[in-house]
Design a protein around this motif. Structure first.
Motif, PDB file in Angstrom:
ATOM      1  N   GLU A  60       0.913  -1.176  -0.019  1.00  0.00           N
ATOM      2  CA  GLU A  60       0.087  -0.018   0.050  1.00  0.00           C
ATOM      3  C   GLU A  60       0.803   1.309  -0.025  1.00  0.00           C
ATOM      4  OE1 GLU A  60      -3.384   2.090   2.644  1.00  0.00           O
ATOM      5  OE2 GLU A  60      -2.946  -0.065   3.184  1.00  0.00           O
ATOM      6  N   GLU A  61       1.970   1.309   0.777  1.00  0.00           N
ATOM      7  CA  GLU A  61       2.618   2.440   0.918  1.00  0.00           C
ATOM      8  C   GLU A  61       3.676   2.822  -0.415  1.00  0.00           C
ATOM      9  OE1 GLU A  61       5.002   3.666   4.071  1.00  0.00           O
ATOM     10  OE2 GLU A  61       3.878   2.611   5.693  1.00  0.00           O
ATOM     11  N   LEU A  62       3.870   1.644  -0.983  1.00  0.00           N
ATOM     12  CA  LEU A  62       4.748   1.607  -2.083  1.00  0.00           C
ATOM     13  C   LEU A  62       4.022   1.993  -3.242  1.00  0.00           C
ATOM     14  CD1 LEU A  62       7.071   1.252  -4.148  1.00  0.00           C
ATOM     15  CD2 LEU A  62       6.247  -1.205  -4.139  1.00  0.00           C
ATOM     16  N   VAL A  63       2.575   1.673  -3.420  1.00  0.00           N
ATOM     17  CA  VAL A  63       1.689   1.960  -4.664  1.00  0.00           C
ATOM     18  C   VAL A  63       1.184   3.535  -4.481  1.00  0.00           C
ATOM     19  CG1 VAL A  63      -0.780   1.975  -5.147  1.00  0.00           C
ATOM     20  CG2 VAL A  63       0.681  -0.203  -5.017  1.00  0.00           C
ATOM     21  N   ASN A  64       1.110   3.930  -3.145  1.00  0.00           N
ATOM     22  CA  ASN A  64       0.861   5.344  -2.791  1.00  0.00           C
ATOM     23  C   ASN A  64       1.908   6.397  -3.267  1.00  0.00           C
ATOM     24  OD1 ASN A  64      -1.881   4.949  -2.035  1.00  0.00           O
ATOM     25  ND2 ASN A  64      -1.326   4.561   0.325  1.00  0.00           N
ATOM     26  N   SER A  65       3.366   5.728  -3.293  1.00  0.00           N
ATOM     27  CA  SER A  65       4.462   6.604  -3.576  1.00  0.00           C
ATOM     28  C   SER A  65       4.813   6.582  -4.991  1.00  0.00           C
ATOM     29  CB  SER A  65       5.589   6.023  -2.506  1.00  0.00           C
ATOM     30  OG  SER A  65       5.337   6.119  -1.320  1.00  0.00           O
ATOM     31  N   LEU A  66       4.208   6.005  -5.721  1.00  0.00           N
ATOM     32  CA  LEU A  66       4.656   5.724  -7.257  1.00  0.00           C
ATOM     33  C   LEU A  66       4.523   6.993  -7.666  1.00  0.00           C
ATOM     34  CD1 LEU A  66       2.995   2.403  -8.271  1.00  0.00           C
ATOM     35  CD2 LEU A  66       5.319   2.719  -7.779  1.00  0.00           C
ATOM     36  N   ARG A  67       3.796   7.899  -7.690  1.00  0.00           N
ATOM     37  CA  ARG A  67       3.591   9.270  -8.123  1.00  0.00           C
ATOM     38  C   ARG A  67       5.097   9.923  -7.896  1.00  0.00           C
ATOM     39  NH1 ARG A  67       0.602   9.400  -3.645  1.00  0.00           N
ATOM     40  NH2 ARG A  67       1.190  10.842  -1.989  1.00  0.00           N
ATOM     41  N   ASN A  68       5.943   9.715  -7.004  1.00  0.00           N
ATOM     42  CA  ASN A  68       6.976  10.320  -6.530  1.00  0.00           C
ATOM     43  C   ASN A  68       8.100   9.709  -7.391  1.00  0.00           C
ATOM     44  OD1 ASN A  68       5.735  11.849  -4.708  1.00  0.00           O
ATOM     45  ND2 ASN A  68       5.975  10.334  -3.369  1.00  0.00           N
ATOM     46  N   VAL A  69       7.917   8.669  -8.141  1.00  0.00           N
ATOM     47  CA  VAL A  69       8.896   7.737  -8.935  1.00  0.00           C
ATOM     48  C   VAL A  69       9.155   8.374 -10.472  1.00  0.00           C
ATOM     49  CG1 VAL A  69       9.898   5.499  -9.750  1.00  0.00           C
ATOM     50  CG2 VAL A  69       8.455   5.764  -7.454  1.00  0.00           C
ATOM     51  N   SER A  70      10.344   8.775 -10.649  1.00  0.00           N
ATOM     52  CA  SER A  70      10.703   9.298 -12.040  1.00  0.00           C
ATOM     53  C   SER A  70      12.065   8.423 -12.558  1.00  0.00           C
ATOM     54  CB  SER A  70      11.036  10.884 -12.246  1.00  0.00           C
ATOM     55  OG  SER A  70      11.403  11.234 -13.356  1.00  0.00           O
ATOM     56  N   ILE A  71      11.631   7.859 -13.826  1.00  0.00           N
ATOM     57  CA  ILE A  71      12.615   7.193 -14.182  1.00  0.00           C
ATOM     58  C   ILE A  71      12.959   7.311 -15.820  1.00  0.00           C
ATOM     59  CG2 ILE A  71      13.310   4.582 -14.925  1.00  0.00           C
ATOM     60  CD1 ILE A  71      11.404   3.603 -12.984  1.00  0.00           C
ATOM     61  N   LYS A  72      14.189   7.504 -15.975  1.00  0.00           N
ATOM     62  CA  LYS A  72      14.632   8.117 -17.387  1.00  0.00           C
ATOM     63  C   LYS A  72      15.950   7.440 -17.773  1.00  0.00           C
ATOM     64  CE  LYS A  72      12.871  12.993 -17.218  1.00  0.00           C
ATOM     65  NZ  LYS A  72      12.066  12.846 -16.009  1.00  0.00           N
ATOM     66  N   PHE A  73      16.194   7.531 -18.727  1.00  0.00           N
ATOM     67  CA  PHE A  73      17.325   6.923 -19.577  1.00  0.00           C
ATOM     68  C   PHE A  73      18.005   7.777 -20.209  1.00  0.00           C
ATOM     69  CE2 PHE A  73      14.541   3.220 -19.353  1.00  0.00           C
ATOM     70  CZ  PHE A  73      15.129   2.045 -19.096  1.00  0.00           C
ATOM     71  N   LYS A  74      19.312   8.063 -19.780  1.00  0.00           N
ATOM     72  CA  LYS A  74      20.437   8.907 -20.449  1.00  0.00           C
ATOM     73  C   LYS A  74      21.544   8.323 -20.988  1.00  0.00           C
ATOM     74  CE  LYS A  74      18.923  12.584 -16.729  1.00  0.00           C
ATOM     75  NZ  LYS A  74      19.567  13.661 -16.053  1.00  0.00           N
ATOM     76  N   PHE A  75      21.721   8.601 -22.424  1.00  0.00           N
ATOM     77  CA  PHE A  75      22.715   7.896 -23.069  1.00  0.00           C
ATOM     78  C   PHE A  75      24.351   8.415 -22.669  1.00  0.00           C
ATOM     79  CE2 PHE A  75      25.502   7.151 -26.610  1.00  0.00           C
ATOM     80  CZ  PHE A  75      25.346   5.968 -26.950  1.00  0.00           C
ATOM     81  N   ASN A  76      25.087   7.594 -22.335  1.00  0.00           N
ATOM     82  CA  ASN A  76      26.463   7.688 -22.083  1.00  0.00           C
ATOM     83  C   ASN A  76      27.256   7.545 -23.000  1.00  0.00           C
ATOM     84  OD1 ASN A  76      29.096   7.505 -20.964  1.00  0.00           O
ATOM     85  ND2 ASN A  76      28.438   7.195 -18.805  1.00  0.00           N
ATOM     86  N   GLU A  77      27.798   8.594 -23.744  1.00  0.00           N
ATOM     87  CA  GLU A  77      28.638   8.461 -24.761  1.00  0.00           C
ATOM     88  C   GLU A  77      29.962   7.588 -24.643  1.00  0.00           C
ATOM     89  OE1 GLU A  77      29.305  12.150 -26.813  1.00  0.00           O
ATOM     90  OE2 GLU A  77      27.327  12.439 -27.258  1.00  0.00           O
ATOM     91  N   VAL A  78      30.444   7.523 -23.611  1.00  0.00           N
ATOM     92  CA  VAL A  78      31.636   6.987 -23.106  1.00  0.00           C
ATOM     93  C   VAL A  78      31.514   5.335 -23.106  1.00  0.00           C
ATOM     94  CG1 VAL A  78      33.633   6.749 -21.274  1.00  0.00           C
ATOM     95  CG2 VAL A  78      32.679   8.987 -21.762  1.00  0.00           C
TER      96      VAL A  78
END
Length: 232
Positions: A60-78
């Motif tokens: 329940e607490e995890l589900v209620n906190s999902l709005r606070n989760v931001s996941i992004k992919f950033k390309f690392n050229e190296v």
């Protein structure tokens, strides 16, 4: 190359899905999305916030906190590939630990987590030209994908690969623990109620137990080329 297809790669843990997907994305200049990393990032968030552990899950607490989760992919050229950012923090190394691996199937079984991430994955791949790997890409995320692969290998071969990967990275791990984790993830992923790990009816099964990465890549590229010629 103007015709862009969607390539969906599903299968069991440690079958090399991500490695193949990255190689395909590079060869065909496609976007690569590691959906397993997204579930690992949510699992890391849940672990850090004490919503989940080896012997507990506060759903329940995890589900209620999902709005606070931001996941992004950033390309690392190296490095030559995209790294995972959780709430603007690079967590690429943290999400690959055995500790997170032991929690991810439990978190991924939560319907609300799957709903949030599937919507994000569909948005990422809506225009085609994407290689996406996970557990339910060909069955749920992109059921109309032009090419679907289902990767499999024996549990001991997968555990050996994972063990070597973690040892080479400097982690202190035990092979028996890795094998147990592989088998347990198979069980949870295949039996969960929401989007269980299944081979799509039109997916090509690919057993790489006794196959090196180069042979796998060559065979799969021939499948991609065939689909591209059909869609042009």
């Amino acid at each position: 190359m103007t015709n862009k297809i969607t390539i969906a790669i599903d299968g069991f843990s440690s079958t090399g899905k991500s490695t193949i997907a990255k190689l395909l994305a590079k060869k065909y200049n496609y976007v690569y999305v590691d959906t397993g990393a997204m579930y690992r990032a949510v699992s890391l968030y849940a672990k850090v916030n004490k919503f989940v552990g080896n012997d507990f899950l506060n759903k329940e607490e995890l589900v209620n906190s999902l709005r606070n989760v931001s996941i992004k992919f950033k390309f690392n050229e190296v490095l030559g590939f995209a790294e995972v950012y959780l709430n603007n923090e690079n967590v690429e190394k943290e999400i690959r630990t055995l500790e997170v691996s032991q929690l991810v199937s439990k978190v991924a079984a939560i319907s609300e987590v799957r709903k949030k991430l599937v919507a994000e994955q569909q948005q990422m791949g809506k225009n085609g030209g994407v290689v996406m790997d996970g557990r339910d890409i060909g069955t749920v995320v992109f059921p109309d994908a032009e090419l679907k692969l289902f990767m499999t290998a024996s549990a001991d071969k997968r555990a050996t690969r994972r063990y070597k990967e973690l040892i080479d990275r400097g982690d202190k791990v035990n092979y028996k623990d890795i094998l147990f984790n592989v088998q347990e993830r198979d069980r949870i992923d295949s039996t969960r109620e929401d989007s269980p790990l299944l081979k799509a009816d039109d997916a090509i099964e690919f057993d790489n137990s006794d196959m090196g990465i180069n042979e796998q890549f060559e065979r799969i590229c021939s499948l991609v080329d065939k689909k591209l010629s059909q869609s042009s």
